[in-house]
Design an enzyme around this catalytic site. Sequence first.
Site, PDB file in Angstrom:
ATOM      1  N   GLU A  50       0.747  -1.249   0.132  1.00  0.00           N
ATOM      2  CA  GLU A  50       0.125   0.044  -0.072  1.00  0.00           C
ATOM      3  C   GLU A  50       0.843   1.264   0.169  1.00  0.00           C
ATOM      4  OE1 GLU A  50      -1.999   0.322   3.676  1.00  0.00           O
ATOM      5  OE2 GLU A  50      -3.697   1.639   3.057  1.00  0.00           O
ATOM      6  N   LYS A  79      -9.547   1.525  -1.989  1.00  0.00           N
ATOM      7  CA  LYS A  79      -9.512   0.885  -0.681  1.00  0.00           C
ATOM      8  C   LYS A  79     -10.975   1.244  -0.176  1.00  0.00           C
ATOM      9  CE  LYS A  79      -7.323   0.454   3.729  1.00  0.00           C
ATOM     10  NZ  LYS A  79      -5.910   1.039   4.311  1.00  0.00           N
ATOM     11  N   CYS A  96      -5.014  -3.590   2.524  1.00  0.00           N
ATOM     12  CA  CYS A  96      -4.519  -3.575   4.210  1.00  0.00           C
ATOM     13  C   CYS A  96      -5.878  -3.671   4.960  1.00  0.00           C
ATOM     14  CB  CYS A  96      -3.861  -2.229   4.453  1.00  0.00           C
ATOM     15  SG  CYS A  96      -2.852  -2.220   6.145  1.00  0.00           S
TER      16      CYS A  96
HETATM   17  C1  ACM Z   1      -3.714   0.013   7.104  1.00  0.00           C
HETATM   18  O1  ACM Z   1      -5.048  -0.071   6.899  1.00  0.00           O
HETATM   19  N1  ACM Z   1      -2.895   0.642   6.606  1.00  0.00           N
HETATM   20  C2  ACM Z   1      -3.857  -0.156   8.602  1.00  0.00           C
END
Ligand code: ACM
Length: 265
Positions: free
Chosen positions: A39, A110, A143
């Site tokens: 990420e 995301k 993530c």
């Molecule tokens: C995250 O979602 N980067 C902890």
Amino acid sequence: MKKVGFVQNDPLFGEVERNVARALELASKVEADLLVFPELFNTGYLFLSKEEVSKLAEDLEGYTVSELRKFAEDTSTALIAGFAERDGDKFYNSAVVIDENGDVKGVYRKTHLFFEEKLFFEPGDTGFRVFHVAGMRVGVMICYDWRFPEAARTLALKGAQVIAHPSNLVLPFAPTVDLARAVENRVYIILSDRSGVEERGGKRFEYEGRSLVVDPGMKVLVQAPKEGEHAMVAEVDPKLADNKKINELNDVFGDRRPEFYEGLC
Ligand code: ACM
């Protein structure tokens, strides 16, 4: 059989050219059909303001995606990499998917934003997507999406054989939880995490590293340590993930009873 793996880097905040070059240098040490980068691999994670995001965010024509495309074409490697995406005046915590010819197949934005990401990024609007790259069906989650089993389940129900999971983990759970996501969905998962520590503006994050490739039987094929920068690859058979049978009477998708899962959606 295919070779899939990850780059685990330790970017310096804001030093995009340095971080991209370093990640590609790591990637060049291995041979793979598909590599996943963390990420926000090019910028670092610890943004302090939306203005900082605005300075570093790029669109699909920008420096980072162009460099990734060149590498993908030169080495015939599909790449999935997290970056701060600019779309007009909006910013997303995204992952770009580039095929083995260097063509952009699309982005995943995301879905579940973590902590102060909510101040800087829009919630993703793409939904969970499965891309055809390097002869595999590859889904993407980023993530904190790991905390929602619906993310990996949705990708698996959409036909993903492999789930790419670019991450900047600040909690220790995902390298374990991803093993459950792999076995319950009978898919491969490539977790690509960053390592190192970021300290800015009185804030501090220590990242978990421990990137891995796990198979549909929950076997960890390769794993990096918490510390340091690594590129690692494992041989996988994506067709294994098409078979959801675990014995002659059980099929983990066929056995689902969605009529009793009320309240899930
Ligand atoms: C995250 O979602 N980067 C902890």
